[in-house]
Design a protein around this motif. Sequence first.
Motif, PDB file in Angstrom:
ATOM      1  N   ALA A 271       5.873  -5.278 -43.636  1.00 41.00           N
ATOM      2  CA  ALA A 271       6.468  -4.261 -44.583  1.00 41.00           C
ATOM      3  C   ALA A 271       7.818  -4.154 -43.799  1.00 41.00           C
ATOM      4  CB  ALA A 271       5.673  -2.734 -44.188  1.00 41.00           C
ATOM      5  N   GLN A 272       8.827  -4.723 -44.672  1.00 41.52           N
ATOM      6  CA  GLN A 272      10.290  -4.821 -44.142  1.00 41.52           C
ATOM      7  C   GLN A 272      11.101  -3.672 -44.166  1.00 41.52           C
ATOM      8  OE1 GLN A 272      11.722  -8.209 -46.341  1.00 41.52           O
ATOM      9  NE2 GLN A 272      11.753  -9.428 -44.677  1.00 41.52           N
ATOM     10  N   GLY A 273      11.573  -3.268 -42.967  1.00 43.86           N
ATOM     11  CA  GLY A 273      12.468  -2.360 -42.877  1.00 43.86           C
ATOM     12  C   GLY A 273      13.906  -2.962 -42.491  1.00 43.86           C
ATOM     13  N   GLN A 274      14.930  -2.075 -42.435  1.00 42.46           N
ATOM     14  CA  GLN A 274      16.244  -2.569 -42.138  1.00 42.46           C
ATOM     15  C   GLN A 274      16.972  -1.913 -40.688  1.00 42.46           C
ATOM     16  OE1 GLN A 274      17.740  -4.628 -44.111  1.00 42.46           O
ATOM     17  NE2 GLN A 274      15.941  -4.427 -45.047  1.00 42.46           N
ATOM     18  N   ALA A 275      16.017  -1.170 -40.039  1.00 37.16           N
ATOM     19  CA  ALA A 275      16.395  -0.545 -38.654  1.00 37.16           C
ATOM     20  C   ALA A 275      16.127  -1.572 -37.857  1.00 37.16           C
ATOM     21  CB  ALA A 275      15.364   0.639 -38.299  1.00 37.16           C
ATOM     22  N   PRO A 276      16.788  -1.580 -36.353  1.00 38.31           N
ATOM     23  CA  PRO A 276      16.586  -2.595 -35.558  1.00 38.31           C
ATOM     24  C   PRO A 276      15.489  -2.481 -34.727  1.00 38.31           C
ATOM     25  CG  PRO A 276      18.329  -1.056 -34.652  1.00 38.31           C
ATOM     26  CD  PRO A 276      17.771  -0.490 -36.116  1.00 38.31           C
ATOM     27  N   LEU A 277      14.222  -2.306 -35.431  1.00 35.93           N
ATOM     28  CA  LEU A 277      12.827  -2.065 -34.382  1.00 35.93           C
ATOM     29  C   LEU A 277      11.826  -2.895 -35.598  1.00 35.93           C
ATOM     30  CD1 LEU A 277      11.230  -0.584 -32.499  1.00 35.93           C
ATOM     31  CD2 LEU A 277      11.291   1.476 -34.083  1.00 35.93           C
ATOM     32  N   ILE A 278      11.081  -3.698 -34.605  1.00 30.63           N
ATOM     33  CA  ILE A 278       9.816  -4.419 -35.222  1.00 30.63           C
ATOM     34  C   ILE A 278       8.691  -3.728 -34.563  1.00 30.63           C
ATOM     35  CG2 ILE A 278       8.578  -6.634 -35.760  1.00 30.63           C
ATOM     36  CD1 ILE A 278      11.447  -7.921 -35.725  1.00 30.63           C
ATOM     37  N   ILE A 279       7.614  -3.523 -35.163  1.00 30.41           N
ATOM     38  CA  ILE A 279       6.499  -3.141 -34.767  1.00 30.41           C
ATOM     39  C   ILE A 279       5.397  -4.133 -34.868  1.00 30.41           C
ATOM     40  CG2 ILE A 279       4.688  -1.348 -34.441  1.00 30.41           C
ATOM     41  CD1 ILE A 279       7.355  -0.275 -33.706  1.00 30.41           C
ATOM     42  N   ALA A 280       4.889  -4.805 -33.907  1.00 33.69           N
ATOM     43  CA  ALA A 280       3.980  -5.834 -34.075  1.00 33.69           C
ATOM     44  C   ALA A 280       2.634  -5.586 -33.714  1.00 33.69           C
ATOM     45  CB  ALA A 280       4.198  -7.166 -33.302  1.00 33.69           C
ATOM     46  N   ILE A 281       1.527  -5.730 -34.550  1.00 32.11           N
ATOM     47  CA  ILE A 281       0.123  -4.996 -34.257  1.00 32.11           C
ATOM     48  C   ILE A 281      -0.485  -6.291 -34.465  1.00 32.11           C
ATOM     49  CG2 ILE A 281      -1.391  -3.778 -35.226  1.00 32.11           C
ATOM     50  CD1 ILE A 281       0.603  -1.781 -36.534  1.00 32.11           C
ATOM     51  N   PRO A 282      -1.068  -6.980 -33.238  1.00 30.90           N
ATOM     52  CA  PRO A 282      -1.487  -8.192 -33.232  1.00 30.90           C
ATOM     53  C   PRO A 282      -3.119  -8.167 -33.165  1.00 30.90           C
ATOM     54  CG  PRO A 282      -0.736  -7.872 -30.965  1.00 30.90           C
ATOM     55  CD  PRO A 282      -0.214  -7.264 -31.945  1.00 30.90           C
TER      56      PRO A 282
END
Length: 267
Positions: free
Chosen positions: A7-18
Amino acid sequence: MNWLQVAQGQAPLIIAIPHAGTNLQDVAGQFVSSWLARHDTDWWIDELYAFAAELGATILRTNVSRSVIDVNRDPSGASLYPGQATTGLCPVTTFDGKPLYRLAEPSEGEIARRRAAWFDPYHARLEAEITRLRGIHSRVVLYDAHSIRSRIPRLFASELPQFNIGTNNGVTCDQALSTAIVDICHARGQSFVLNGRFKGGWTTRNYGRPAAGIHAVQMELAIRGYLDEASSIDETNWPPRFDPDRASPLQLILSDILKACLAFAIH
């Protein structure tokens, strides 16, 4: 790739759920049981962090079980925690040391097949999202989201703190970011540790490059913070169901933590 959700966002934050995936793919029949193969899942982490989309975060998760292949392990097979009990790229035991496979463990060729099918595409997409956001922002925070049972004697002594923050001893992010997270945990009266038993997995260690504007942190939550965790676990009580009301107090703290990550990134 229907096993990988982004789910792409534009804020400088990535939540990775492996590790929230439960799909055993084409190797389900090789395991002792499907329940055992899913035993160490980071249960309902995707539900717990669903609110992050409202903050503009990019959320990336795989639905492939970590028992098939663990996308948060060193692809060379090297241990992230030398001298300590852990699980590998294609785990052969549970966290408790119970054998996962009925007969033969995965061969080198089988491990390579699984890596090509799931590990490599997962990291190619993660790298692509990091590159996309670095094209927009001077700083990006990569937040690797995990949870684990509170007590696993084979892996660690006693009971884990609620918040286990990993930055590979300060290598993978600026100290200001880890300090901001620690301050929130302290202010909210939560038990926490920075770079304790869990210092960050492959994702945190591989991508965290503060000098290049990529700040990575792993958050390993003790699962009791949002699920009812029985002292003795079996197929009748594990996993517990996700209850939004039960999880809400922890989500409020996690929301503050993610907002702090964003404040750091846009500073």
